[in-house]
Design an enzyme around this catalytic site. Sequence first.
Site, PDB file in Angstrom:
ATOM      1  N   GLY A  45       0.812  -1.223   0.000  1.00 52.50           N
ATOM      2  CA  GLY A  45       0.000   0.000   0.000  1.00 52.50           C
ATOM      3  C   GLY A  45       0.838   1.262   0.000  1.00 52.50           C
ATOM      4  N   CYS A  46       1.905   1.252   0.781  1.00 50.33           N
ATOM      5  CA  CYS A  46       2.761   2.445   0.891  1.00 50.33           C
ATOM      6  C   CYS A  46       3.534   2.674  -0.407  1.00 50.33           C
ATOM      7  CB  CYS A  46       3.712   2.304   2.072  1.00 50.33           C
ATOM      8  SG  CYS A  46       2.817   2.169   3.638  1.00 50.33           S
ATOM      9  N   THR A  47       3.929   1.589  -1.057  1.00 49.28           N
ATOM     10  CA  THR A  47       4.623   1.704  -2.344  1.00 49.28           C
ATOM     11  C   THR A  47       3.668   2.269  -3.388  1.00 49.28           C
ATOM     12  OG1 THR A  47       6.127  -0.100  -1.787  1.00 49.28           O
ATOM     13  CG2 THR A  47       5.867   0.428  -4.135  1.00 49.28           C
ATOM     14  N   SER A  50       3.136   6.038  -2.605  1.00 51.25           N
ATOM     15  CA  SER A  50       4.333   6.837  -2.897  1.00 51.25           C
ATOM     16  C   SER A  50       4.586   6.933  -4.398  1.00 51.25           C
ATOM     17  CB  SER A  50       5.544   6.241  -2.174  1.00 51.25           C
ATOM     18  OG  SER A  50       5.359   6.334  -0.778  1.00 51.25           O
TER      19      SER A  50
END
Length: 155
Positions: A45-47, A50
């Site tokens: 999710g963070c990738t 970002s």
Amino acid sequence: MKQLEVGDQAPSFKAKNQTGDLITLDDFRGKKLVLYFYPKDNTPGCTTESCNFRDNYESLTTKGFEVVGVSVDGEASHKRFADKHNLPFNLLVDDEKKMVEDYQVWVEKNLYGRKYMGTARTTFVINEEGTIEHIIKKVKNKEASQQILDLYEQG
């Protein structure tokens, strides 16, 4: 502690980025700052979130925004993450959890019945004078940039 709200002065910060440079809130006076808090480098999710900011970075900067990501990961982790995904913006190290606490995004989470403390994925848009203009608590990872652009296109 009173919850942060739109119209509040953004909590001041001073933190190192992925290359060890010291970054402060005052560095962004005169620009709109997209300050996004995410749980962990190199997680799906963070990738996605970002990389969405990376892919739309030019659209955001053209409209006067600067983008800064924050997580409790260390400098080396941020550097690997930024390098691996060619992120053109600062990722701030908050390994002492000062920013996540000041911005009230360090919260109790629940995963498969296990309770633990972690970062609530949240985006703050801070105006040129350092005032919080928008708080996005329901961040859509694949549309994180568009969520911000839509706020300003609607007037």
